[in-house]
Design a protein around this motif. Structure first.
Motif, PDB file in Angstrom:
ATOM      1  N   VAL A 305       0.732  -1.090   0.084  1.00  0.00           N
ATOM      2  CA  VAL A 305       0.040   0.038  -0.136  1.00  0.00           C
ATOM      3  C   VAL A 305       0.816   1.088  -0.126  1.00  0.00           C
ATOM      4  O   VAL A 305       0.663   2.252  -0.797  1.00  0.00           O
ATOM      5  N   ILE A 431      -5.629   0.457  -4.398  1.00  0.00           N
ATOM      6  CA  ILE A 431      -5.594   0.677  -2.972  1.00  0.00           C
ATOM      7  C   ILE A 431      -6.754   0.106  -2.034  1.00  0.00           C
ATOM      8  O   ILE A 431      -6.752  -0.621  -1.367  1.00  0.00           O
ATOM      9  N   CYS A 454      -2.811   1.259   7.904  1.00  0.00           N
ATOM     10  CA  CYS A 454      -2.282   1.141   6.729  1.00  0.00           C
ATOM     11  C   CYS A 454      -2.533   2.374   6.049  1.00  0.00           C
ATOM     12  O   CYS A 454      -1.556   2.753   4.873  1.00  0.00           O
ATOM     13  N   GLY A 458       0.528   4.548   4.075  1.00  0.00           N
ATOM     14  CA  GLY A 458       0.132   4.922   2.650  1.00  0.00           C
ATOM     15  C   GLY A 458       0.571   6.642   2.426  1.00  0.00           C
ATOM     16  O   GLY A 458       1.098   6.983   1.484  1.00  0.00           O
TER      17      GLY A 458
END
Length: 504
Positions: A305, A431, A454, A458
Motif C-alpha cells: 500500500v 488501494i 495502513c 500510505g
C-alpha cells in the motif's frame, strides 16, 4: 407487588440495534448522511489535491523552488499522517460526531486563515494544522456513516462515499480553471489578494455545508451503546425513526417502552481512563497487528500500500506541474523528460519575469484523470468477482508498471496522456482492493486499527514521493520516473506473495 414488577419488565421490549434499524428502514437519514459524507470527503481530499494547482499559481508570489513546492504539497498530507490514527481512538472516546464537527470546522477556519498568509513557511505550518484537523474527518467519517446503516447497506454506502474521491479529482481542476481564468487582484496595503487564494475558499465550502447539516444529526447509536449510554442511544434511534418515517419509534414497534442491547466493547479499545494515556493505549493495541499468524503478511501488505500511494498519489500531485511545464513545448517526438529538460534549460537562461500561468491543457488533462477514476471504479466493481481480487490487483499493477516504463520512450501527446492515466489510475484503484484484503488477513477486533495503520503508512508514501520528486524531478527526471516504476514492480511481487481471497 411482585406481579406488578414482572408485568413492567415484560412491557419493556429488548431490541438489537441492527434489527431495529432494519425495521425503521432506509430513508432520509441515510441519504442525507451519504451526501454529508460526500461533502466532507470533497473538502478533505480537495485540501490536499488543490495544492498541486496552488504551487503553480503561487510560485511567483512565494518565489518557491521545486523542493519548496514539494513541501507545500506534502504539508497537509503530513498532518493527516500524524493525526488520523490518533483521531480514530479519540473518536471511540468522545464520539464520532464530535470529532467530525471539530475536524471539519477547525480545518475550515484554518483554510480561511491560509488564504491570507504571505510567508511560505507559515503557509506550510498552517497547512500542516489543516491536515491534522482533516485527520479527524478521515478517521471518523466511514465509521459514523456505516453505523447508521444496516449490515446489508454498509458496504454499499461506504463504496458510494469513497467515489466522492473521484468526484474531487474533477471538482479541483474544474473550479481552479474557473477561478484562475480571471486576471484580477485586490491590494490591501502591502498585501495583494490574487485569484489563487480563492481556491482554498472553494475547497472548504463543501465541508462547511456538510458540517452545518451534520449539526442536526445525533451521535452514532451504535457507539453510544458500546459506551453503555443506553438512554442517549434510544433518543438517537427515536430521532432516526422520526426523521425517516415521520412517526414516533413507539408507534413503529407497537410498544410503549423499549430497550436496546448493549454493544460489546473490547478491553483493548476501552478508553475509560484519562485521555493522557491515549498514546500508550494506541501502542499496546497496535502491537497485536504484527503477531502471528497474520503479522508477516500484514507487514507485506502495508509495504504494498505504501508503494501504491507512493507511485500513484505522488505522481498525481506532481501531474499538473509536469503537464503545465510541457504543454507549450510539447511535440510528438520528445519524451516527457526531454521536454522538461528543455523547459528547465530555457527557464535558467531566461531573463523574463516569473510566470505563474497555467495552461488550459493542465486543467483538461487533470479533469480527464478524474473522469478516468470514476469510470475505473465502475469497471473495477464488475471485474472483481469473475476474475478474483488478486488477479485484478496483479493485472492492474503490471499494466501500471509497463505504462511507467513506456513514459521513458513515448512522445505522442495522446499516448503520453493515456500512459499517465494508467500510471496514476490503476495503483490508485488497487488501494481499495488491498484494504479489503488486509481486512481479511487480520481478526475482526483488529480490522479498524489495521486499515487506519495502513492508510497512515500510505500517506507517508505520498510525503516521501512528493518531496523526492521535488528534489529530483528537475535534474534527474528519468531516474525519478524509474524509481516510481520500480516501486510499482516491487508491489507486483508483494501482492503475488500475499494470500488474497478470490472475493470479499
Amino acid at each position: 407487588m411482585q406481579n406488578s414488577l414482572e408485568n413492567n419488565s415484560q412491557a419493556v421490549h429488548l431490541w438489537d440495534y441492527d434489527v431495529i434499524l432494519e425495521k425503521i428502514g432506509y430513508g432520509k437519514t441515510q441519504w442525507i448522511l451519504l451526501i454529508i459524507s460526500g461533502l466532507l470527503t470533497i473538502t478533505s481530499v480537495a485540501a490536499q489535491q488543490s495544492m498541486s494547482i496552488i504551487v503553480i499559481a503561487s510560485q511567483c508570489e512565494f518565489k518557491s523552488t521545486q523542493a519548496e513546492k514539494g513541501l507545500i504539497m506534502a504539508s497537509c498530507v503530513a498532518g493527516l499522517f500524524f493525526s488520523t490514527y490518533i483521531w480514530g481512538y479519540i473518536s471511540d472516546y468522545v464520539g464520532r460526531r464530535k470529532v467530525l464537527l471539530c475536524g471539519v470546522f477547525a480545518s475550515n477556519i484554518l483554510q480561511f486563515v491560509l488564504m491570507f498568509v504571505t510567508n511560505i513557511w507559515m503557509f506550510n505550518l498552517i497547512n500542516l494544522l489543516v491536515g491534522i484537523s482533516i485527520g479527524g474527518v478521515s478517521a471518523a467519517l466511514y465509521a459514523y456513516l456505516s453505523e447508521f446503516n444496516t449490515p446489508k447497506h454498509r458496504a454499499v454506502a461506504i463504496n458510494y462515499s469513497t467515489m466522492f474521491v473521484s468526484v474531487t479529482a474533477i471538482y479541483v481542476p474544474v473550479t481552479a480553471w474557473m477561478v484562475l481564468s480571471a486576471n484580477w487582484s485586490i491590494s490591501i496595503g502591502d498585501f495583494v489578494f490574487r485569484p489563487w487564494r480563492l481556491i482554498m475558499l472553494i475547497s472548504l465550502l463543501p465541508g462547511l455545508i456538510g458540517g452545518l447539516i451534520l449539526l442536526r444529526f445525533p451521535e452514532s447509536p451504535k457507539l453510544l451503546l458500546s459506551q453503555n449510554k443506553i438512554n442517549e442511544a434510544i433518543q438517537a434511534v427515536a430521532w432516526i425513526c422520526q426523521f425517516n418515517r415521520g412517526k414516533p419509534i413507539q408507534d413503529l414497534l407497537n410498544c410503549d417502552d423499549f430497550m436496546l442491547k448493549s454493544e460489546v466493547n473490547s478491553e483493548e479499545n476501552s478508553m475509560d481512563n484519562i485521555p493522557s494515556c491515549i498514546l500508550s493505549k494506541i501502542a499496546r493495541a497496535t502491537v497485536p497487528l504484527f503477531h502471528k499468524p497474520h503479522g508477516f503478511y500484514f507487514i507485506i501488505s502495508n509495504l504494498a500500500v505504501f508503494g501504491m500511494f507512493f507511485s500513484s498519489n505522488g505522481m498525481q500531485f506532481w501531474f499538473p506541474e509536469i503537464v503545465n511545464r510541457s504543454s507549450e513545448a510539447f511535440n510528438d517526438s520528445s519524451t516527457v523528460c526531454e521536454i522538461l529538460s528543455e523547459y528547465d534549460t530555457k527557464a535558467e537562461n531566461s531573463t523574463l519575469a516569473c510566470s505563474d500561468h497555467i495552461s488550459s491543457k493542465t486543467y483538461i488533462d487533470n479533469i480527464i484523470v478524474g473522469v478516468a477514476f470514476l469510470i475505473g471504479f465502475s469497471i473495477q466493481g464488475t471485474l472483481i468477482n469473475p476474475l478474483g481480487r488478486k488477479n485484478v490487483l496483479l493485472v492492474a499493477l503490471i499494466i501500471a508498471t509497463f505504462s511507467g516504463f513506456c513514459l521513458h520512450f513515448f512522445g505522442n501527446r495522446t499516448a503520453v496522456l493515456v500512459l499517465f492515466c494508467l500510471y496514476i489510475l490503476l495503483p490508485g484503484l488497487s488501494i481499495s482492493i488491498m484494504l479489503g484484503a488486509i481486512v481479511d488477513l487480520v481478526p475482526t477486533h483488529l480490522r479498524g486499527k489495521a486499515v487506519s495503520f495502513c492508510m497512515s503508512l500510505g500517506r507517508l508514501g505520498i510525503i516521501a514521493a512528493t518531496n523526492l520528486m521535488g528534489l529530483t524531478l528537475q535534474p534527474y527526471c528519468n531516474i525519478t520516473f524509474a524509481i516510481c516504476t520500480f516501486v510499482l514492480f516491487v508491489c507486483v511481487i508483494l501482492v503475488y506473495i500475499i494470500p488474497i481471497r478470490r472475493s470479499a
